[in-house]
Design an enzyme around this catalytic site. Structure first.
Site, short mmCIF file in Angstrom:
data_model
loop_
_atom_site.label_atom_id
_atom_site.label_comp_id
_atom_site.label_asym_id
_atom_site.label_seq_id
_atom_site.Cartn_x
_atom_site.Cartn_y
_atom_site.Cartn_z
N LYS A 5 0.86 -1.19 0.00
CA LYS A 5 0.00 0.00 0.00
C LYS A 5 0.89 1.23 0.00
CE LYS A 5 -4.42 1.10 0.18
NZ LYS A 5 -5.51 0.31 -0.41
P1 NAD Z 1 -13.08 8.29 -2.91
O1 NAD Z 1 -12.05 9.29 -2.55
O2 NAD Z 1 -13.54 8.16 -4.31
O3 NAD Z 1 -14.40 8.55 -2.02
C1 NAD Z 1 -14.39 8.63 -0.63
C2 NAD Z 1 -15.77 9.14 -0.18
O4 NAD Z 1 -15.83 9.15 1.25
C3 NAD Z 1 -16.09 10.55 -0.62
O5 NAD Z 1 -17.47 10.63 -0.95
C4 NAD Z 1 -15.80 11.37 0.62
O6 NAD Z 1 -16.52 12.59 0.64
C5 NAD Z 1 -16.28 10.41 1.67
N1 NAD Z 1 -15.77 10.65 3.01
C6 NAD Z 1 -14.50 10.95 3.39
N2 NAD Z 1 -14.44 11.08 4.72
C7 NAD Z 1 -15.68 10.84 5.19
C8 NAD Z 1 -16.26 10.82 6.48
N3 NAD Z 1 -15.52 11.07 7.56
N4 NAD Z 1 -17.59 10.53 6.58
C9 NAD Z 1 -18.32 10.26 5.49
N5 NAD Z 1 -17.82 10.26 4.26
C10 NAD Z 1 -16.54 10.55 4.11
O7 NAD Z 1 -12.52 6.89 -2.34
P2 NAD Z 1 -12.92 5.43 -2.79
O8 NAD Z 1 -11.95 4.98 -3.82
O9 NAD Z 1 -14.38 5.37 -3.03
O10 NAD Z 1 -12.53 4.60 -1.46
C11 NAD Z 1 -13.42 4.48 -0.36
C12 NAD Z 1 -12.97 3.35 0.53
O11 NAD Z 1 -12.93 2.14 -0.22
C13 NAD Z 1 -11.57 3.50 1.13
O12 NAD Z 1 -11.58 2.94 2.43
C14 NAD Z 1 -10.71 2.67 0.20
O13 NAD Z 1 -9.52 2.20 0.84
C15 NAD Z 1 -11.65 1.54 -0.11
N6 NAD Z 1 -11.33 0.81 -1.34
C16 NAD Z 1 -11.28 1.46 -2.55
C17 NAD Z 1 -11.01 0.73 -3.70
C18 NAD Z 1 -11.05 1.36 -5.06
O14 NAD Z 1 -10.95 0.62 -6.05
N7 NAD Z 1 -11.21 2.67 -5.19
C19 NAD Z 1 -10.74 -0.64 -3.62
C20 NAD Z 1 -10.78 -1.26 -2.37
C21 NAD Z 1 -11.08 -0.52 -1.25
#
Ligand code: NAD
Length: 372
Positions: free
Chosen positions: A64
């Protein structure tokens, strides 16, 4: 890492890359852009990737990365310089057969394109150096939606296992970025009613069901603060306590904790985010009879389609969407069945079962390589 600012002067950023275990193949994991990024957090996420790739049966290890910056606070030019700077610092420990980065919170296809371009400048065109690229640059169709669609596939499998019909099931989703919004759309297609969603700025709720397409259109500018939708504005804490069958935390880690978990009313908690549930919250949720689907299974769709992208890149192929979707579904359904079977055999939680499977597969690879 010094970042040259548009207005002159520099800002010091700290970037991390943790390569946790490579026994099963090249290290694999996302690059997160968030002000809270620190080494210990990145370590924990890297370990999670090791178990996740093993659980999904992918020939990858776990890694990561993170950069301690809010990307929304940088201009596009600054963001590009910061991203190229990460690659310049890390290129010697990366490689398509060594360590492959991908998007995570705060990063997406644009950052992956810059990372690939910077690596290519140094080493020659190497699309397999990162996944989650724009399709025009060797990305795969279906990668952007993969994590959210995978959340829906796993939800479907686990809901069936507890006899919860998805048609009309009420869903609350915390976080409406890449994962949350695509999970909302995919769950809505399966017949679920999305009753509450939130982002970092706030949350909205409508027990009759929200218009997911409209929310997706608004997601970039924030889902709250808009006129014209019949919604009740609530806090992020109220979102977690919403009356619903399925709760999908899809934002940051640690949101289900000793203070919040007691109020959760969902029967099924699907961890789209990494690490949303603390151990204490796990016990509270289990005590209340809620089934928690662990992150390393629930959000594995992202790394599965990353693997499919890497596979296509290493062979100069471009698959059709149907082939990607079918492969994603086959792998996730199999992983969900493995986890359910292990939990039943061992009489343990889905989380313990997922970890036991992941850790034992990595352990076998370590032994077969002759290390122990
Ligand atoms: P992103 O940046 O596209 O979206 C994150 C979202 O969370 C946004 O809407 C933001 O406003 C919101 N957010 C941030 N802090 C917040 C809070 N305190 N309360 C409520 N909402 C909040 O990120 P993403 O890619 O959608 O990733 C989200 C989660 O999924 C992370 O934990 C990431 O590690 C995990 N993840 C992502 C992927 C991927 O392919 N993008 C894969 C596996 C896991």
């Amino acid at each position: 890492m010094p970042l040259r600012l548009d207005g002159g002067g520099f800002r010091l950023l700290t970037a991390h890359r943790v390569q946790h275990n490579g026994a099963r193949g090249p290290y694999k994991g996302g690059l997160r852009y968030h002000p809270d990024v620190d080494l210990d957090g990145v370590r924990a996420l890297a370990a999670g990737m090791t178990w996740k790739t093993a659980l999904a049966g992918l020939p990858f290890g776990g890694a990561k990365g993170g950069l301690d910056v809010d990307p929304k606070g940088l201009s596009p030019a600054e963001l590009q310089r910061a991203t190229r700077g990460v690659m310049d610092k890390l290129e010697k420990v990366l490689g398509p057969m060594r360590d492959i980065m991908a998007p995570d919170m705060g990063s997406g296809p644009a950052e992956m394109a810059w990372l690939m371009d910077e690596y290519g400048r140094l080493h020659g065109h190497t699309p397999a150096i990162v996944t989650g690229k724009p399709v025009e640059l060797g990305g795969t169709v279906g990668r952007v939606e993969a994590t959210g669609e995978g959340v829906a596939i796993v939800t479907h499998e686990m809901a069936a296992a507890i006899g919860l019909p998805l048609a009309g099931a009420r869903v609350a989703i915390q976080g409406f970025g890449n994962v949350g919004s695509n999970a909302a759309a995919a769950l809505a297609r399966l017949g679920c009613r999305i009753v509450a969603v939130s982002d970092a700025l706030g949350a909205v709720r409508n027990p009759a069901g929200l218009d997911v397409d409209e929310l997706v259109r608004r997601a970039r500018s924030g889902i709250v603060g808009h006129e014209g939708m019949t919604v009740e504005r609530i806090t992020n804490e109220e979102l977690l306590a919403t009356d619903c069958e399925i709760l999908v935390p899809a934002a940051v880690g640690g949101v289900l904790n000793a203070a919040t978990a007691g109020a959760v009313r969902a029967r099924l908690v699907v961890e789209a985010a990494n690490g949303p549930t603390t151990p204490e919250a796990d016990r509270l949720l289990a005590g209340a009879g809620a089934l928690v689907v662990p992150d390393i299974l629930a959000n594995a769709g992202g790394v599965i389609v990353s693997y499919l992208e890497w596979t296509q890149n290493t062979q100069n192929l471009a698959w059709a969407r149907a082939q990607v979707d079918a492969d994603l579904e086959r792998r996730l359904v199999a992983a969900a069945a493995d986890v359910r079977a292990r939990a039943a055999a061992d009489g343990c939680s889905l989380r313990a079962a997922a970890y036991r499977l992941g850790v034992s597969r990595v352990g076998r690879a370590v032994r077969l390589r002759g290390y122990v």
